[in-house]
Design a protein around this motif. Structure first.
Motif, short mmCIF file in Angstrom:
data_model
loop_
_atom_site.label_atom_id
_atom_site.label_comp_id
_atom_site.label_asym_id
_atom_site.label_seq_id
_atom_site.Cartn_x
_atom_site.Cartn_y
_atom_site.Cartn_z
N GLY A 318 39.29 51.50 50.57
CA GLY A 318 39.52 50.87 52.07
C GLY A 318 38.82 50.54 53.21
O GLY A 318 37.31 50.00 51.99
N SER A 319 39.25 50.20 54.39
CA SER A 319 38.26 49.39 55.41
C SER A 319 39.11 48.48 55.75
O SER A 319 40.24 48.20 55.41
CB SER A 319 36.61 49.14 54.79
N THR A 320 38.39 47.31 56.11
CA THR A 320 38.76 46.06 56.43
C THR A 320 38.68 46.64 57.97
O THR A 320 39.26 47.33 58.20
CB THR A 320 39.38 45.34 55.79
N MET A 321 39.19 45.17 58.81
CA MET A 321 39.85 45.10 60.23
C MET A 321 39.92 43.91 60.66
O MET A 321 39.73 43.11 60.25
CB MET A 321 38.54 45.11 61.43
N ALA A 337 41.36 41.94 48.71
CA ALA A 337 39.40 41.51 49.13
C ALA A 337 39.54 42.77 48.75
O ALA A 337 38.08 43.28 48.60
CB ALA A 337 39.76 41.74 50.26
N LEU A 338 39.72 43.69 48.94
CA LEU A 338 38.91 45.80 48.56
C LEU A 338 38.75 45.63 47.05
O LEU A 338 38.06 46.14 46.53
CB LEU A 338 40.24 46.62 49.46
N GLU A 339 40.33 45.50 46.68
CA GLU A 339 39.72 46.12 45.07
C GLU A 339 38.76 44.91 44.28
O GLU A 339 37.76 45.44 43.26
CB GLU A 339 40.87 45.30 44.50
N ARG A 340 38.70 43.38 44.82
CA ARG A 340 37.48 42.48 44.62
C ARG A 340 36.17 42.59 44.97
O ARG A 340 35.06 42.61 43.97
CB ARG A 340 38.05 40.86 44.95
N GLY A 341 35.70 43.23 45.93
CA GLY A 341 34.98 43.75 46.34
C GLY A 341 34.73 44.59 45.58
O GLY A 341 33.71 45.19 44.87
#
Length: 426
Positions: A318-321, A337-341
């Motif tokens: 989770g996360s991002t804004m 982007a979450l999965e790539r990170g």
């Protein structure tokens, strides 16, 4: 003269709590335990909006304000990068741009340093209060207080973070600085290449949907009422209290009204002439079954701003804004982007059986502090809104503080930094 255009209220209560997310339920729990007749009105299902899909972390480590020096430049560079961790989608939105200008004015070293104390006070007090509540009332919510770790792969970023986060020790928040070898020994799930980590042993985590369910259980056990599916269309002062009417014609009155409606509070209170400096900040998460090589405790992969929490029965990225207004689309670029990170940082970045892809709107204030306390000029109206990304971590202290203020008790923390009046002179 009585208003005969209004239907007669179905039930009169001592306190109506508008909003059944974690903040509203925590307030209702504290008030019900103190003997107040409390009724919670939730527009959807209990804990199903902003509280549902977050990573469940309880983080005094996050006491540093979001408005940090350099953040404005970072946000501008990321404005046209759809998968950036902090994204402002360019569009015509005067309220958002007014909010952004206020936020930008705070991104300086002096304001940043002064803003740590009031945020740290809420987060540290809330951890102790939640720890007590879980043990005293037997909450079954997967609660653990065994720390959280920030992981770095960029040496310059790690060195800057060490200098920045050691400020937290002056506010009673323990910070341990680990080299890369120590971090990877502590968390074998990490891929090689870690240059260092910051470990916060006083942090914790829980399963958010189970926590909100348990708070609702305690409210009911202590004599309160929790109602779901109540879309409020009208609220106003009534003789001796407050009057609410739902979209389907039901109505309620109460001596006092506590608004804990998260990102919807601004719209609800605007007809009363109250201007809340709130904008919705969109966060995302992906939930799966637990992978074989799961972290022992929550991790934040800092360069990608990806938070990872593993429970006995689940796993969440989770996360991002994202500042995109009340945009209800589940944006694929943000989830990817979450999965790539996670793939950059973890040996096993995601578990089997994708259970849920989620977004929620966080209620963001431009000074990164919630609005807690009485609404000026509106007797009997109380506010518990604007917790941003810290709703879970500030929930217990929010409930206790509002109960203290409403019942005339000595407040658990100094309420002055969180009053709505602080925005009047800015």
């Amino acid at each position: 003269m009585p208003d005969h255009s209004r239907p007669s209220p179905e039930i009169a209560d001592e306190v109506l709590v508008l909003g059944g997310g974690v903040a509203g339920l925590a307030c209702a729990q504290a008030l019900a335990e103190a003997g107040q007749a409390v009724r919670v009105l939730e527009r959807d299902r209990i804990g199903a909006a902003t509280s549902l899909g977050n990573c469940g972390t309880l983080t005094p480590s996050h006491a540093l304000p979001l408005a940090a020096p350099g953040m404005v430049g970072t946000a501008l560079r990321w404005m046209f990068t759809p998968d950036a961790p902090f994204l402002v989608r360019p569009r015509w939105d005067p309220e958002l741009w007014h909010w952004m200008l206020r936020f930008a004015a705070r991104c300086n070293p002096g304001t940043f340093a002064r803003a740590i104390a009031p945020k740290a006070a809420l987060l540290t007090a809330s951890m102790d209060l939640l720890d007590d509540l879980v043990k005293r009332r037997g909450l079954d919510c997967g609660y653990r207080r065994d720390g959280l770790t920030y992981v770095y792969r960029d040496l310059a970023a790690f060195k800057a973070a060490v200098s920045e986060h050691l400020r937290l020790t002056a506010h009673g928040i323990e910070v341990q600085v680990w080299d890369g070898e120590t971090a990877q020994a502590d968390e074998p799930c990490l891929r090689p290449g870690v240059v260092g980590a910051l470990h916060f042993p006083g942090d914790g985590h829980l399963r958010p949907e189970r926590y909100t369910a348990e708070l609702a259980r305690l409210v009911r056990e202590d004599g309160g009422v929790v109602e779901e599916g109540v879309a409020v269309r009208r609220l106003q002062r009534a003789a001796g209290g407050w009057y609410l009417e739902s979209a389907d014609g039901r109505c309620w009155t109460a001596r006092e009204l506590l608004v804990a409606a998260g990102p919807w509070a601004r719209r609800l209170l605007a007809p009363l002439g109250l201007r809340l400096p709130l904008v919705p900040g969109k966060g995302y998460s992906i939930t799966t079954a637990r992978p074989a090589q799961a972290p022992r405790r929550p991790l934040v992969l800092k360069e990608r701003s990806v938070c990872i929490t593993a429970w006995d029965d689940g796993f969440r990225l989770g996360s991002t804004m994202e500042f995109a207004g009340y945009d209800a689309r589940l944006t694929r670029a943000r989830l990817d982007a979450l999965e790539r990170g996670a793939r950059e940082g973890l040996r096993e970045p995601i578990g089997p059986g994708r259970r849920e892809e989620w977004f929620g709107w966080r209620p963001m204030t431009w000074d990164d502090l919630p609005v807690l306390g009485a609404a000026p000029g509106h007797p009997g109206l109380w506010l518990a809104v604007g917790h941003g990304m810290m709703g879970m971590g500030m929930s217990a202290v929010t409930g206790r503080l509002l109960a203290d203020l409403m019942l005339g008790r000595d407040p658990v923390v100094d309420p002055a930094p969180y009053r709505l009046e602080r925005f009047a002179s800015r």
